[in-house]
Design a protein around this motif. Structure first.
Motif, PDB file in Angstrom:
ATOM      1  N   ALA A  74       1.692   9.483   2.935  1.00  0.00           N
ATOM      2  CA  ALA A  74       1.577   8.932   1.576  1.00  0.00           C
ATOM      3  C   ALA A  74       0.186   8.355   1.386  1.00  0.00           C
ATOM      4  CB  ALA A  74       2.616   7.827   1.386  1.00  0.00           C
TER       5      ALA A  74
ATOM      6  N   ARG B   3      -1.931  -9.140  -2.258  1.00  0.00           N
ATOM      7  CA  ARG B   3      -3.113  -9.996  -2.366  1.00  0.00           C
ATOM      8  C   ARG B   3      -3.547 -10.179  -3.805  1.00  0.00           C
ATOM      9  NH1 ARG B   3      -6.855  -8.027   2.655  1.00  0.00           N
ATOM     10  NH2 ARG B   3      -6.649  -5.963   1.711  1.00  0.00           N
ATOM     11  N   ARG B   4      -2.932  -9.405  -4.709  1.00  0.00           N
ATOM     12  CA  ARG B   4      -3.293  -9.513  -6.132  1.00  0.00           C
ATOM     13  C   ARG B   4      -2.069  -9.156  -6.958  1.00  0.00           C
ATOM     14  NH1 ARG B   4      -7.744  -5.141  -5.185  1.00  0.00           N
ATOM     15  NH2 ARG B   4      -7.339  -5.803  -3.089  1.00  0.00           N
TER      16      ARG B   4
ATOM     17  N   ARG C 101      -2.229   5.916  -1.676  1.00  0.00           N
ATOM     18  CA  ARG C 101      -2.334   5.249  -2.981  1.00  0.00           C
ATOM     19  C   ARG C 101      -3.423   5.923  -3.778  1.00  0.00           C
ATOM     20  NH1 ARG C 101      -3.337  -1.076  -2.503  1.00  0.00           N
ATOM     21  NH2 ARG C 101      -4.654  -0.353  -0.811  1.00  0.00           N
TER      22      ARG C 101
ATOM     23  N   TRP D 211       2.056 -14.799   5.784  1.00  0.00           N
ATOM     24  CA  TRP D 211       3.280 -14.773   4.972  1.00  0.00           C
ATOM     25  C   TRP D 211       4.526 -15.123   5.789  1.00  0.00           C
ATOM     26  CZ3 TRP D 211       3.220 -13.905  -0.236  1.00  0.00           C
ATOM     27  CH2 TRP D 211       2.047 -13.354  -0.773  1.00  0.00           C
TER      28      TRP D 211
ATOM     29  N   GLU E  14      -8.823   1.938  11.471  1.00  0.00           N
ATOM     30  CA  GLU E  14      -7.920   1.488  12.542  1.00  0.00           C
ATOM     31  C   GLU E  14      -8.397   2.066  13.886  1.00  0.00           C
ATOM     32  OE1 GLU E  14      -4.110   2.672  10.666  1.00  0.00           O
ATOM     33  OE2 GLU E  14      -3.541   0.567  10.827  1.00  0.00           O
TER      34      GLU E  14
ATOM     35  N   ASN F 196       0.600   1.940  12.657  1.00  0.00           N
ATOM     36  CA  ASN F 196       0.238   2.886  13.703  1.00  0.00           C
ATOM     37  C   ASN F 196      -0.171   2.145  14.964  1.00  0.00           C
ATOM     38  OD1 ASN F 196       0.731   5.533  12.909  1.00  0.00           O
ATOM     39  ND2 ASN F 196      -1.098   5.612  11.609  1.00  0.00           N
TER      40      ASN F 196
ATOM     41  N   ALA G   9       4.993   8.493   7.634  1.00  0.00           N
ATOM     42  CA  ALA G   9       5.308   8.510   6.197  1.00  0.00           C
ATOM     43  C   ALA G   9       4.080   8.988   5.439  1.00  0.00           C
ATOM     44  CB  ALA G   9       5.698   7.115   5.723  1.00  0.00           C
TER      45      ALA G   9
ATOM     46  N   GLY H 242       0.825  -1.195   0.000  1.00  0.00           N
ATOM     47  CA  GLY H 242       0.000   0.000   0.000  1.00  0.00           C
ATOM     48  C   GLY H 242       0.864   1.252   0.000  1.00  0.00           C
ATOM     49  N   ALA H 243       0.342   2.323   0.611  1.00  0.00           N
ATOM     50  CA  ALA H 243       1.049   3.607   0.597  1.00  0.00           C
ATOM     51  C   ALA H 243       2.425   3.488   1.266  1.00  0.00           C
ATOM     52  CB  ALA H 243       0.185   4.658   1.297  1.00  0.00           C
ATOM     53  N   VAL H 244       2.447   2.996   2.485  1.00  0.00           N
ATOM     54  CA  VAL H 244       3.725   2.903   3.214  1.00  0.00           C
ATOM     55  C   VAL H 244       4.613   1.824   2.603  1.00  0.00           C
ATOM     56  CG1 VAL H 244       4.741   2.256   5.449  1.00  0.00           C
ATOM     57  CG2 VAL H 244       2.805   3.833   5.365  1.00  0.00           C
TER      58      VAL H 244
ATOM     59  N   GLY I 173      -3.889 -11.627   8.508  1.00  0.00           N
ATOM     60  CA  GLY I 173      -3.601 -11.923   7.096  1.00  0.00           C
ATOM     61  C   GLY I 173      -2.124 -11.750   6.792  1.00  0.00           C
TER      62      GLY I 173
HETATM   63  N1  LIG Z   1      -0.286   6.221   4.678  1.00  0.00           N
HETATM   64  C1  LIG Z   1       0.216   7.008   5.606  1.00  0.00           C
HETATM   65  O1  LIG Z   1       0.379   8.203   5.358  1.00  0.00           O
HETATM   66  C2  LIG Z   1       0.659   6.451   6.933  1.00  0.00           C
HETATM   67  C3  LIG Z   1       1.461   7.254   7.751  1.00  0.00           C
HETATM   68  C4  LIG Z   1       1.884   6.757   8.968  1.00  0.00           C
HETATM   69  C5  LIG Z   1       1.489   5.496   9.370  1.00  0.00           C
HETATM   70  N2  LIG Z   1       0.709   4.744   8.580  1.00  0.00           N
HETATM   71  C6  LIG Z   1       0.355   3.398   9.042  1.00  0.00           C
HETATM   72  O2  LIG Z   1       1.037   2.444   8.243  1.00  0.00           O
HETATM   73  C7  LIG Z   1       0.237   1.248   8.118  1.00  0.00           C
HETATM   74  C8  LIG Z   1      -0.004   0.970   6.640  1.00  0.00           C
HETATM   75  O3  LIG Z   1      -0.791   2.029   6.145  1.00  0.00           O
HETATM   76  P1  LIG Z   1      -0.990   2.359   4.589  1.00  0.00           P
HETATM   77  O4  LIG Z   1      -1.487   3.735   4.519  1.00  0.00           O
HETATM   78  O5  LIG Z   1       0.190   1.953   3.841  1.00  0.00           O
HETATM   79  O6  LIG Z   1      -2.199   1.349   4.253  1.00  0.00           O
HETATM   80  P2  LIG Z   1      -2.743   0.934   2.799  1.00  0.00           P
HETATM   81  O7  LIG Z   1      -2.370   1.944   1.780  1.00  0.00           O
HETATM   82  O8  LIG Z   1      -4.168   0.593   3.006  1.00  0.00           O
HETATM   83  O9  LIG Z   1      -1.933  -0.379   2.481  1.00  0.00           O
HETATM   84  C9  LIG Z   1      -2.103  -1.579   3.157  1.00  0.00           C
HETATM   85  C10 LIG Z   1      -1.741  -2.686   2.198  1.00  0.00           C
HETATM   86  O10 LIG Z   1      -1.776  -3.922   2.908  1.00  0.00           O
HETATM   87  C11 LIG Z   1      -2.275  -4.870   1.977  1.00  0.00           C
HETATM   88  N3  LIG Z   1      -2.689  -6.091   2.651  1.00  0.00           N
HETATM   89  C12 LIG Z   1      -3.695  -6.283   3.534  1.00  0.00           C
HETATM   90  N4  LIG Z   1      -3.755  -7.571   3.907  1.00  0.00           N
HETATM   91  C13 LIG Z   1      -2.759  -8.205   3.233  1.00  0.00           C
HETATM   92  C14 LIG Z   1      -2.325  -9.554   3.169  1.00  0.00           C
HETATM   93  N5  LIG Z   1      -2.945 -10.521   3.875  1.00  0.00           N
HETATM   94  N6  LIG Z   1      -1.288  -9.857   2.363  1.00  0.00           N
HETATM   95  C15 LIG Z   1      -0.667  -8.907   1.620  1.00  0.00           C
HETATM   96  N7  LIG Z   1      -1.044  -7.613   1.627  1.00  0.00           N
HETATM   97  C16 LIG Z   1      -2.081  -7.275   2.420  1.00  0.00           C
HETATM   98  C17 LIG Z   1      -3.383  -4.141   1.262  1.00  0.00           C
HETATM   99  O11 LIG Z   1      -3.730  -4.856   0.121  1.00  0.00           O
HETATM  100  P3  LIG Z   1      -4.861  -4.438  -0.935  1.00  0.00           P
HETATM  101  O12 LIG Z   1      -4.092  -3.599  -1.928  1.00  0.00           O
HETATM  102  O13 LIG Z   1      -5.291  -5.743  -1.483  1.00  0.00           O
HETATM  103  O14 LIG Z   1      -5.889  -3.677  -0.196  1.00  0.00           O
HETATM  104  C18 LIG Z   1      -2.696  -2.813   1.013  1.00  0.00           C
HETATM  105  O15 LIG Z   1      -1.928  -2.897  -0.179  1.00  0.00           O
HETATM  106  C19 LIG Z   1      -1.052   1.537   8.906  1.00  0.00           C
HETATM  107  O16 LIG Z   1      -0.953   1.055  10.221  1.00  0.00           O
HETATM  108  C20 LIG Z   1      -1.120   3.063   8.905  1.00  0.00           C
HETATM  109  O17 LIG Z   1      -1.865   3.590   9.989  1.00  0.00           O
HETATM  110  C21 LIG Z   1       0.290   5.186   7.360  1.00  0.00           C
END
Ligand SMILES: NC(=O)c1ccc[n+]([C@@H]2O[C@H](COP(=O)([O-])OP(=O)(O)OC[C@H]3O[C@@H](n4cnc5c(N)ncnc54)[C@H](OP(=O)(O)O)[C@@H]3O)[C@@H](O)[C@H]2O)c1
Length: 291
Positions: free
Chosen positions: A124, A33-34, A126, A82, A256, A98, A122, A10-12, A78
């Protein structure tokens, strides 16, 4: 050359994958997952195109040197599917999520010595499964120990700021203070500009104080004036900034909520500390999500 697997593209996860691959020192695998093609990441330093190996089924996973888990906190089970393959030879598993319960979330799946909690900041998002926008400098904080220092070394030569601290617990609780107050935006579905309102500003500070009270009972240390600093940072942010829990609610995605607010209520109860603001926020948002 370190073999690094990132669970959650995902984003991070995407930002980390692109920068780690760019070092030319690592073999990066994404666990998704895809199927995914190239990953396009807009960064403050310019565009990056990453071409990591992509696995789509946990049975394909082979042992690596490091695993980075970057799923949402509620997807820990999930993500853990892995780890049987990836961490079979004892690889450290960095949890880029987080909240403050990184160890508790992965304790059912890994020995404690393999878990490396990471405080991640971070910004970011998607825009589609293969396009990510990194909006600012990515920063991470890890415990100052041998594993933490190894983690820092993985990112050498990238603009990602990774530092160690002797007190990761306090760093994580400080981030939770900010994140927990973000639930206000999710409830009212309004971006950070809303925090210029006096009553909402007072509410934000009250929520941060609740988080601090529980954090202190858990052993975290906070600087003076943290509620005021967090409010000031929200008022100084771009007025249209949308935090992730608000974005998730608006998009009808899971939130979350437990990792950001439920945890304050649960731990508050254990310590006999009332947390009425967080309790109400959790109840209301959970009810709205069910509807
Ligand atoms: N984005 C930010 O700005 C930010 C900043 C600081 C902290 N965080 C924290 O960092 C963490 C990740 O956040 P994010 O924003 O990156 O979330 P995100 O964009 O929703 O990405 C999460 C990814 O995990 C994948 N996923 C879920 N289950 C899975 C599995 N069983 N196997 C493989 N991949 C799987 C999702 O797949 P799909 O593509 O299939 O949905 C998605 O690609 C969170 O705890 C968030 O709070 C985020």
């Amino acid at each position: 050359m370190a073999r690094i697997a990132i669970v959650g593209p995902g984003a991070v996860g995407g930002v980390m994958a692109a920068w780690l691959e760019k070092t030319g020192r690592h073999q990066v695998t994404l666990c998704a997952r895809r199927p995914l093609g190239e990953l396009h990441v807009e960064t403050p330093q310019g565009p990056l195109v990453a071409r990591p190996v992509v696995l789509t089924a946990p049975e394909q996973a082979k042992p690596v040197d490091w695993v980075l888990v970057a799923t949402k906190a509620y997807d820990a089970a999930g993500a853990a599917t892995w780890l049987k393959g990836l961490a079979a030879q004892g690889a450290p598993v960095a949890i880029l999520q987080n909240g403050i319960e990184h160890r508790e979330r992965f304790a059912p799946y890994l020995p404690a010595a393999q878990i490396v909690p990471v405080m991640v900041d971070a910004p970011a998002e998607r825009t589609d499964p293969t396009h990510i926008r990194q909006r600012g400098t990515a920063k991470m904080v890890v415990q100052d120990d041998a594993r933490g220092r190894e983690f820092v070394a993985l990112f050498a030569g990238t603009p990602i700021e990774v530092v160690t601290t002797p007190d990761l617990k306090s760093a994580m609780w400080r981030k939770l203070c900010l994140n927990s107050s973000g639930v206000i935006n999710a409830l009212i579905l309004q971006p950070t500009a809303a925090m210029h309102d006096e009553q909402l500003g007072e509410l934000l500070k009250a929520m941060v104080r609740e988080c601090m009270a529980v954090g202190r009972a858990e052993g975290a240390v906070f600087e003076d004036g943290l509620p005021e600093k967090i409010l000031a940072s929200q008022r100084a942010a771009p007025p249209d900034s949308v935090n992730s829990i608000q974005a998730d609610r608006a998009a009808g995605r899971p939130m979350e909520l437990d990792a950001r607010n439920g945890v304050i209520v649960r731990l508050g109860r254990q310590h006999g500390i009332p947390t009425p603001y967080n309790e109400m926020a959790v109840a209301l948002l959970a009810a709205m999500a069910r509807k």
